[in-house]
Design a protein around this motif. Sequence first.
Motif, PDB file in Angstrom:
ATOM      1  N   TYR A 289       0.831  -1.206   0.000  1.00 43.76           N
ATOM      2  CA  TYR A 289       0.000   0.000   0.000  1.00 43.76           C
ATOM      3  C   TYR A 289       0.868   1.260   0.000  1.00 43.76           C
ATOM      4  O   TYR A 289       0.546   2.251  -0.668  1.00 43.76           O
ATOM      5  CB  TYR A 289      -0.938   0.018   1.205  1.00 43.76           C
ATOM      6  N   GLN A 294      -1.972   4.585  -5.311  1.00 43.94           N
ATOM      7  CA  GLN A 294      -3.185   4.945  -4.581  1.00 43.94           C
ATOM      8  C   GLN A 294      -2.877   5.566  -3.225  1.00 43.94           C
ATOM      9  O   GLN A 294      -3.691   6.315  -2.676  1.00 43.94           O
ATOM     10  CB  GLN A 294      -4.066   3.706  -4.394  1.00 43.94           C
ATOM     11  N   PHE A 295      -1.681   5.263  -2.688  1.00 40.90           N
ATOM     12  CA  PHE A 295      -1.319   5.840  -1.396  1.00 40.90           C
ATOM     13  C   PHE A 295      -1.216   7.362  -1.489  1.00 40.90           C
ATOM     14  O   PHE A 295      -1.445   8.067  -0.509  1.00 40.90           O
ATOM     15  CB  PHE A 295       0.008   5.248  -0.905  1.00 40.90           C
ATOM     16  N   LEU A 298      -4.529   8.699  -0.760  1.00 35.47           N
ATOM     17  CA  LEU A 298      -4.797   8.602   0.678  1.00 35.47           C
ATOM     18  C   LEU A 298      -4.107   9.735   1.439  1.00 35.47           C
ATOM     19  O   LEU A 298      -4.694  10.342   2.336  1.00 35.47           O
ATOM     20  CB  LEU A 298      -4.319   7.252   1.207  1.00 35.47           C
ATOM     21  N   LEU A 327     -11.946   7.418   6.958  1.00 32.23           N
ATOM     22  CA  LEU A 327     -10.629   7.021   6.464  1.00 32.23           C
ATOM     23  C   LEU A 327      -9.964   6.028   7.411  1.00 32.23           C
ATOM     24  O   LEU A 327      -9.417   5.006   6.975  1.00 32.23           O
ATOM     25  CB  LEU A 327      -9.736   8.252   6.303  1.00 32.23           C
ATOM     26  N   ALA A 328     -10.000   6.326   8.708  1.00 33.69           N
ATOM     27  CA  ALA A 328      -9.320   5.485   9.690  1.00 33.69           C
ATOM     28  C   ALA A 328      -9.885   4.064   9.698  1.00 33.69           C
ATOM     29  O   ALA A 328      -9.133   3.077   9.660  1.00 33.69           O
ATOM     30  CB  ALA A 328      -9.427   6.113  11.074  1.00 33.69           C
ATOM     31  N   ASN A 330     -11.643   2.426   7.399  1.00 39.53           N
ATOM     32  CA  ASN A 330     -11.395   1.712   6.155  1.00 39.53           C
ATOM     33  C   ASN A 330      -9.925   1.326   6.005  1.00 39.53           C
ATOM     34  O   ASN A 330      -9.605   0.223   5.551  1.00 39.53           O
ATOM     35  CB  ASN A 330     -11.848   2.548   4.961  1.00 39.53           C
ATOM     36  N   LEU A 331      -9.023   2.223   6.392  1.00 42.70           N
ATOM     37  CA  LEU A 331      -7.605   1.910   6.266  1.00 42.70           C
ATOM     38  C   LEU A 331      -7.199   0.785   7.208  1.00 42.70           C
ATOM     39  O   LEU A 331      -6.418  -0.094   6.842  1.00 42.70           O
ATOM     40  CB  LEU A 331      -6.764   3.158   6.533  1.00 42.70           C
ATOM     41  N   MET A 335      -5.680  -2.546   5.523  1.00 40.37           N
ATOM     42  CA  MET A 335      -4.264  -2.772   5.789  1.00 40.37           C
ATOM     43  C   MET A 335      -4.022  -3.930   6.745  1.00 40.37           C
ATOM     44  O   MET A 335      -2.888  -4.328   6.980  1.00 40.37           O
ATOM     45  CB  MET A 335      -3.611  -1.490   6.288  1.00 40.37           C
ATOM     46  N   ILE A 345      -9.037   0.309  -2.103  1.00 41.16           N
ATOM     47  CA  ILE A 345      -9.163   1.559  -1.346  1.00 41.16           C
ATOM     48  C   ILE A 345      -9.692   2.720  -2.194  1.00 41.16           C
ATOM     49  O   ILE A 345      -9.820   3.834  -1.684  1.00 41.16           O
ATOM     50  CB  ILE A 345      -7.818   1.956  -0.701  1.00 41.16           C
ATOM     51  N   GLU A 349     -11.272   6.520  -0.860  1.00 44.36           N
ATOM     52  CA  GLU A 349     -10.599   7.702  -1.394  1.00 44.36           C
ATOM     53  C   GLU A 349     -11.593   8.612  -2.101  1.00 44.36           C
ATOM     54  O   GLU A 349     -11.592   9.829  -1.897  1.00 44.36           O
ATOM     55  CB  GLU A 349      -9.496   7.290  -2.370  1.00 44.36           C
TER      56      GLU A 349
END
Length: 380
Positions: A289, A294-295, A298, A327-328, A330-331, A335, A345, A349
């Motif tokens: 990730y 894609q990061f 993020l 965000l938190a 889902n991440l 992850m 993700i 996003e």
Amino acid sequence: MKIFRLLCGIGLLAVLASNVWTMSRWSESRGVYDDVCYLRQAHLFQKHGLGGIDTNIIFDDDDYLKNKLKAIGYAEWNVVARIPCHTFIPAADKYVMQYPPGTGFALALFREGFQVIPLYLLANATILAFALLALFRARDQASLALAAIFGFAALYLMINPSKASYSVPPTMMVCAAAGFLTARYFVEGLQRKLLLIALVGLLIGLSVNFRLPNLLLAAGYCFYLAGAFLLARSRETFLQGASFGIAFLIGMAPTLIANAINAGSPFSTTYGGVDVAPPELNAGVLLSYLVDVQFTLLAISAAWTAWLWRFDQGRCRQIALLVAVNLAVNLIFFMTHPIFTPYYIIPIEMISLWTLLFATLDLRGERAADRAAFPQPASA
């Protein structure tokens, strides 16, 4: 401003035209197992109507799935236990498709053999519409530049990243609409808040029918609405939370029905294997990730959220809090998921960035209006 807005609009149309030209040469037989399964689900809907929600492998009596697998060179096309994207349900003693029904239903809206390109065209047109909406809501040069850059990036994402799975384009349409309505929710009066938050709940519920992990897109909203009710203990905050929850359940009802039919219970999953493995911290997944493109999105989402939080206005901090929690959650989920896939993700996003974009445009629009109403005196 008007000329620049017009030029940006023409530029967005040019990107759309380029996307259309690229997509016109796509093939629906690119050798991807997921593609075959989504198309099989679409075939079931076209053959059986709403009864196509039942994905039992015995309904492949016309050999549609077997022929598709043979066409892509799948060696074990005739071994039921080895058919991709299907899970054995011991309680029902049957093999069913693992995916929720939304993507197959969306594909079924178009003629068999010409389903993928129209779906992507519709998604591109929808993203263009929201990009143009943002462009024409900009009230100063900085906002206009922001909307233009965002629009170009959003349309670019409709080609390469979204091509990874047929479930991504409909999800991105829903995320754009939900992001716009979320931003509007925080600026409207009490009467319209109820309708807007119900529409957001319905849209996020619908997104679950395309990808099951989209369920987590509701996390920030649930946290915010529950917190608002606990702090205010008012009828308005209770109704808003209830409206969101009821609309969310209505939106995801097709998935609950599909689970009941295919897995034996609305709350049983049709997924198996690594998809239902317990969460774990895997250094390889985390590194994947971190080095993936894609990061960058993020990081932009997180930085933009922090920027919005710094404003003292309660509305800005409320939006920032909602997006940050979303965000938190889902991440943390993705992850700690045992496998890495970049497009996983994209939904979080997109819903975050569209919300932040329209919230920022509203904020800057209000400031521009204030400056026009109360101009600063010229310095001597």
